[in-house]
Design a protein around this motif. Structure first.
Motif, mmCIF file in Angstrom:
data_model
loop_
_atom_site.group_PDB
_atom_site.id
_atom_site.type_symbol
_atom_site.label_atom_id
_atom_site.label_comp_id
_atom_site.label_asym_id
_atom_site.label_seq_id
_atom_site.Cartn_x
_atom_site.Cartn_y
_atom_site.Cartn_z
ATOM 1 N N GLY A 150 0.847 -1.185 0.000
ATOM 2 C CA GLY A 150 0.000 0.000 0.000
ATOM 3 C C GLY A 150 0.882 1.235 0.000
ATOM 4 N N LYS B 224 -4.653 7.759 0.140
ATOM 5 C CA LYS B 224 -4.248 6.373 -0.135
ATOM 6 C C LYS B 224 -4.229 6.180 -1.651
ATOM 7 N N SER C 93 -3.561 0.134 -2.605
ATOM 8 C CA SER C 93 -4.094 -0.570 -1.464
ATOM 9 C C SER C 93 -4.015 -2.084 -1.700
#
Lengths: 256, 257
Positions: free
Chosen positions: B17, B24, B27
């Motif tokens: 990740g 983010k 992932s």
């Protein structure tokens, strides 16, 4: 060529206008009388030019060293960038004439240093800005590629970052060169020269005070000529480097 | 398709990740790149494909997960969307730039022969003295490819190298890449948002969701015929349809979630 013809046309118009309308010499002297003063006062004007040129050159070299160093450090370090930010704002917004008295106090035994410091304040910012923008504009992909292949930061700096940043830096050099002269003249207006040597600003002030307008124009002619010379010298350097590096910037320079 | 052994693994990432700031980008991504692999990372802009490429190259650390690599410095090379050439250097100087800056004198001696081989392979030996501003977009991209190939990489990373080119040039360079793959021991990972390009150039297609996850892995059978025939083949068309359906299902799920 067209520019030269335009200048020639304005000078002829000025000469004819002065004679045709009998404009008094104290208000607007003819170009021929200005030329006469230029020849008759050549010695004193050259001495003054030499002094102003010394202040201009010293402040410009100082600005070149400090401006490039600060610009580069701002590029590599966020701490430096954020740390110097308030000072760069001050450099842009504070009129140099308001700082001059303080510099005279600090350099009270050295008028030359006070003048150089004043002129440096005027011409350093374009170099900081140009160096920062120049190094910032280098291709990030090439930086990644160099890092991937383990090429040292020093080699990357020398072979890639410096040549890539050079056109923008030289643009800053051209602007700063002209401003160094503006700073040198402005500083001498405010601070004087301490009575040792007399620069072109002193000649301008004295001629105005004595209402010797032809002398004023002669000194102005030398100042302008010096400014134009600086501009063309650095423009030529910029053009040469841009051509050498095949960066296409030479077209932009030619268009200025 | 030949079975791959553990010794063939070039780089392997598990549950990787990447978080930049509070955002983010990748992932739980797991990918294994082996010797001789042709992998395409397919997805829309901003889904983390290039980020994964940077992680595989070792240019960006993963925030989570593990990354095991058998690659040494110099084993990986990269070609970007832009050719990123130095305009003041000739084609030959650009191609040997990386080698000339980081190699020893011993390595330098065989650079000339290597340079000739690589430039001949990309069809630019005759233009070796030209400057980048004298070349077309496709030629510049071939210079960038030659620069990467000169380093004899075990793994070549291609970050949307053909996306800024016109259709004709792109198809020519896609064919060139496949020919280079067949004539050498090249392994590559290609980032693309073009379904047809992925189907044509890869044997494994990893499809990304907009949230930076791999939602599917498609296998493409090997093809020995000419690329122009393959481009118009039913297989490429079927893969494109499969990706499209998968993509529609993924975006539908994301909307409902």
């Amino acid at each position: 060529m067209r520019s030269l013809l335009t200048v020639l046309f304005v000078v002829v118009l000025w000469q004819v206008g002065c004679q045709l309308f009998s404009i008094p010499a104290w208000l607007l002297p003819t170009p021929t009388s200005v030329m006469q003063v230029l020849f008759s006062d050549a010695g004193t004007l050259f001495k003054s030019f030499f002094f102003t040129a010394k202040v201009t050159a010293a402040s410009f070299i100082l600005a070149l060293v400090t401006g490039l160093a600060v610009g580069f450090l701002s590029h590599v370090s966020r701490g430096v960038r954020e740390g110097i930010f308030p000072f760069t704002i001050l450099l842009q917004t504070t009129p140099v004439v308001s700082v001059a008295p303080l510099l005279i106090v600090w350099f009270r035994n050295n008028a030359f240093a006070a003048l150089v410091a004043c002129a440096w304040l005027v011409c350093v910012y374009p170099l900081i800005s140009a160096a920062y923008a120049g190094f910032r504009s280098t291709d990030p992909n090439l930086q990644r590629l160099f890092r991937l292949h383990g090429i040292s930061p020093w080699k990357s700096f020398l072979h890639f970052e410096v040549p890539s940043a050079l056109p923008m830096i030289l643009n800053g050099v051209r602007i700063s060169g002209g401003l160094a002269l503006v700073g040198a003249i402005g500083a001498e207006f405010v601070a004087g020269t301490g009575g040792h040597e007399l620069g072109l600003a002193y000649r301008l002030l004295m001629a105005a005070y004595n209402q010797e307008t032809a002398k004023l124009f002669a000194a102005l002619f030398v100042v302008s000529g010096f400014g134009v010379l600086i501009h063309f010298l650095f423009s030529a350097l910029e053009l040469w480097v841009a051509r050498k590096l095949r960066l296409g910037a030479h077209q932009a320079v030619r268009d200025v | 398709m030949a079975q791959k052994s553990i010794s063939d693994i070039l780089v392997k990432c598990a549950d990787v990740g990447v978080e930049i700031g509070n955002h983010k980008i990748l992932s739980s991504v797991s990918v294994e790149v082996c010797r001789g692999d042709r992998i395409a990372l397919l997805g829309p802009s901003g889904c983390g494909k290039s980020t994964l490429l940077n992680v595989l190259a070792g240019l960006l650390p993963a925030s989570e997960g593990t990354l095991n690599s058998t690659l040494k410095p110099g084993d990986v090379s990269i070609v970007f969307q832009e050719p990123s050439l130095l305009p003041w250097k000739t084609v030959a100087e650009n191609v040997q730039l990386l080698l000339s800056l980081n190699s020893t004198a011993q390595l330098q001696s065989d650079v000339r022969q290597k340079l000739r081989d690589v430039l001949t392979r990309v069809g630019l030996w005759e233009r070796r003295g030209a400057f980048p501003d004298e070349l077309s977009g496709g030629m510049k991209m071939r210079v960038a490819l030659a620069r990467a190939l000169l380093m004899s990489p075990r793994l070549l990373l291609l970050d949307e190298p053909f996306s800024a080119l016109d259709d004709f040039t792109r198809e020519k360079l896609q064919d060139d890449l496949l020919q280079l793959y067949r004539s050498s021991e090249l392994s590559y990972v290609l980032v693309t948002h073009n379904m047809e390009e992925a189907a044509l150039l890869a044997e494994r297609i990893l499809v990304f969701s907009p949230q930076g996850k791999i939602v599917a892995e498609l296998r493409v059978s090997d093809f020995s015929g000419s690329e122009s025939i393959r481009r118009d083949s039913k297989e490429v068309s079927d893969i494109r349809s499969a990706i499209r359906s998968l993509w529609q299902a993924t975006t539908r799920e994301a909307t409902h979630a």
